[in-house]
Scaffold this motif. Structure first.
Motif, PDB file in Angstrom:
ATOM      1  N   ILE A  57      12.892  58.359  22.664  1.00 50.46           N
ATOM      2  CA  ILE A  57      12.114  57.768  23.755  1.00 50.46           C
ATOM      3  C   ILE A  57      12.602  58.351  25.077  1.00 50.46           C
ATOM      4  N   GLY A  58      11.688  59.043  25.751  1.00 57.55           N
ATOM      5  CA  GLY A  58      12.064  59.806  26.934  1.00 57.55           C
ATOM      6  C   GLY A  58      12.596  61.161  26.518  1.00 57.55           C
ATOM      7  N   ALA A  59      11.906  61.795  25.595  1.00 58.53           N
ATOM      8  CA  ALA A  59      12.385  63.032  24.963  1.00 58.53           C
ATOM      9  C   ALA A  59      12.521  64.203  25.926  1.00 58.53           C
ATOM     10  N   GLY A  60      11.791  64.185  27.012  1.00 61.23           N
ATOM     11  CA  GLY A  60      11.868  65.300  27.954  1.00 61.23           C
ATOM     12  C   GLY A  60      11.490  66.606  27.288  1.00 61.23           C
ATOM     13  N   THR A  61      12.317  67.615  27.465  1.00 62.16           N
ATOM     14  CA  THR A  61      12.039  68.939  26.903  1.00 62.16           C
ATOM     15  C   THR A  61      12.609  69.115  25.499  1.00 62.16           C
ATOM     16  N   GLY A  62      13.135  68.031  24.923  1.00 56.87           N
ATOM     17  CA  GLY A  62      13.585  68.089  23.534  1.00 56.87           C
ATOM     18  C   GLY A  62      15.039  68.420  23.329  1.00 56.87           C
ATOM     19  N   ALA A 112       5.623  50.612  25.808  1.00 54.08           N
ATOM     20  CA  ALA A 112       4.333  50.572  25.096  1.00 54.08           C
ATOM     21  C   ALA A 112       4.182  51.880  24.327  1.00 54.08           C
ATOM     22  N   THR A 113       4.956  52.032  23.261  1.00 52.68           N
ATOM     23  CA  THR A 113       5.071  53.316  22.576  1.00 52.68           C
ATOM     24  C   THR A 113       3.862  53.702  21.736  1.00 52.68           C
ATOM     25  N   THR A 114       3.041  52.775  21.374  1.00 51.44           N
ATOM     26  CA  THR A 114       1.893  52.956  20.464  1.00 51.44           C
ATOM     27  C   THR A 114       2.312  53.219  19.018  1.00 51.44           C
ATOM     28  N   LEU A 115       3.604  53.150  18.724  1.00 53.05           N
ATOM     29  CA  LEU A 115       4.070  53.375  17.357  1.00 53.05           C
ATOM     30  C   LEU A 115       3.840  52.124  16.515  1.00 53.05           C
ATOM     31  N   PRO A 116       3.705  52.282  15.196  1.00 51.49           N
ATOM     32  CA  PRO A 116       3.527  51.115  14.326  1.00 51.49           C
ATOM     33  C   PRO A 116       4.781  50.244  14.278  1.00 51.49           C
ATOM     34  N   ASP A 117       4.594  48.990  13.951  1.00 52.50           N
ATOM     35  CA  ASP A 117       5.716  48.071  13.764  1.00 52.50           C
ATOM     36  C   ASP A 117       6.645  48.590  12.676  1.00 52.50           C
ATOM     37  N   GLY A 118       7.940  48.431  12.889  1.00 57.04           N
ATOM     38  CA  GLY A 118       8.931  48.715  11.863  1.00 57.04           C
ATOM     39  C   GLY A 118       8.902  50.109  11.278  1.00 57.04           C
ATOM     40  N   CYS A 119       8.630  51.106  12.097  1.00 56.76           N
ATOM     41  CA  CYS A 119       8.489  52.469  11.568  1.00 56.76           C
ATOM     42  C   CYS A 119       9.732  53.344  11.728  1.00 56.76           C
ATOM     43  N   CYS A 120      10.731  52.885  12.492  1.00 57.83           N
ATOM     44  CA  CYS A 120      11.859  53.754  12.840  1.00 57.83           C
ATOM     45  C   CYS A 120      13.197  53.217  12.347  1.00 57.83           C
ATOM     46  N   ASP A 121      14.047  54.133  11.933  1.00 56.18           N
ATOM     47  CA  ASP A 121      15.422  53.804  11.570  1.00 56.18           C
ATOM     48  C   ASP A 121      16.320  53.773  12.802  1.00 56.18           C
ATOM     49  N   LEU A 122      15.988  54.583  13.802  1.00 51.14           N
ATOM     50  CA  LEU A 122      16.791  54.692  15.010  1.00 51.14           C
ATOM     51  C   LEU A 122      15.883  54.996  16.188  1.00 51.14           C
ATOM     52  N   ALA A 123      16.227  54.416  17.338  1.00 55.34           N
ATOM     53  CA  ALA A 123      15.576  54.782  18.601  1.00 55.34           C
ATOM     54  C   ALA A 123      16.655  55.276  19.546  1.00 55.34           C
ATOM     55  N   LEU A 124      16.487  56.486  20.049  1.00 52.70           N
ATOM     56  CA  LEU A 124      17.405  57.062  21.025  1.00 52.70           C
ATOM     57  C   LEU A 124      16.730  57.057  22.385  1.00 52.70           C
ATOM     58  N   LEU A 125      17.437  56.536  23.373  1.00 52.19           N
ATOM     59  CA  LEU A 125      16.981  56.575  24.766  1.00 52.19           C
ATOM     60  C   LEU A 125      18.071  57.301  25.543  1.00 52.19           C
ATOM     61  N   ALA A 126      17.866  58.578  25.779  1.00 55.40           N
ATOM     62  CA  ALA A 126      18.901  59.429  26.372  1.00 55.40           C
ATOM     63  C   ALA A 126      18.594  59.731  27.835  1.00 55.40           C
TER      64      ALA A 126
END
Length: 194
Positions: free
Chosen positions: A43-48, A98-112
Motif C-alpha cells: 500500500i503506497g507502492a510508489g515505483t516498486g 479504500a483499496t477496492t480489494l476483496p475482504d480477507g484476501c491478503c496475508d500481509l499488508a506493507l505500508l512503507a
C-alpha cells in the motif's frame, strides 16, 4: 491532494542507487518473513522499491497487489514490470483507506514510508483489517523522527514507532514487534487479532 503525500514528479528519487545503502530492501524483506504462495498488499507502492523484491519472495504462486493513489507512480512501476515477465504483481489505483480489494484476501499488508502521510490513520487501519486474512500481518515502515535525512519528510511530519504501536493496538492488532532498518527507518510488525 494530501499535503504530506510524496510528490510524484520526484519519483526518480525513489530509485536512486544510494537509497539501497541507507534502506536496503532485502533487510526489510527478510524481516517480513514472506513465503511462496502468499498474497501481499504493498500500500503506497510508489515505483516498486519493495514490490519487486516481495514478488520474488512470494514466487510465481504468490501475488503482490501494488496499490498507489497516484497514477504516475503506478506508471513508473508498470514500466519496470514490463521487463520482469515473471513478476506476480497486479497494479491497483486506490487510496489506502479504500483499496477496492476483496475482504480477507491478503496475508500481509506493507505500508512503507507512507504512514506519516495519512491524515486518518484509523481509517487506513480499518481498511487493512478488512483486507487481511485471519491472523494476517501488517508491516509499517517509516522515517525515524530522531534522525534527519535530506530526502525524507520534515521532522515534524514524522511519527514514532511507539505511536504506531499504540494505534495498532487500538485497531485490534497484537504481538507487535519493532526493529530499526537501514539508517533512517523503523519497522513495526503486528498480527490481526481473532
Amino acid at each position: 491532494m494530501n499535503e504530506r503525500r510524496f510528490d510524484a514528479s520526484l519519483a526518480h528519487r525513489l530509485d536512486q542507487p544510494d537509497r539501497l545503502l541507507w534502506l536496503p530492501p532485502q533487510e526489510v524483506i527478510a524481516a517480513l518473513d514472506l513465503h511462496a504462495g502468499q498474497t501481499v498488499a504493498d500500500i503506497g507502492a510508489g515505483t516498486g522499491y519493495f514490490t519487486l523484491p516481495m514478488a520474488a519472495a512470494v514466487g510465481a504462486t504468490g501475488r503482490v497487489l501494488a496499490l498507489d493513489a497516484q497514477p504516475e507512480m503506478l506508471a513508473h512501476l508498470g514500466k519496470k514490470l514490463d521487463s520482469c515477465s515473471a513478476a506476480p504483481v497486479e497494479l491497483v489505483h486506490a487510496e489506502a483507506d479504500a483499496t477496492t480489494l476483496p475482504d480477507g484476501c491478503c496475508d500481509l499488508a506493507l505500508l512503507a514510508n507512507v504512514w506519516h502521510e495519512f491524515s486518518d490513520r484509523a481509517a487506513v487501519l480499518a481498511e487493512v483489517r478488512r483486507i487481511l486474512k485471519p491472523g494476517g500481518r501488517i508491516a509499517l515502515l517509516d522515517w525515524r523522527p530522531d534522525v534527519e535525512r535530506i530526502e525524507g519528510p520534515p521532522l515534524d511530519h514524522r511519527l514514532s514507532a511507539a505511536s504506531a504501536f499504540a494505534e495498532l493496538a487500538v485497531a485490534g492488532f497484537s504481538a507487535a514487534t519493532q526493529a530499526t532498518v537501514g539508517k533512517y527507518s523503523w519497522l513495526v510488525l503486528a498480527v490481526l487479532e481473532g
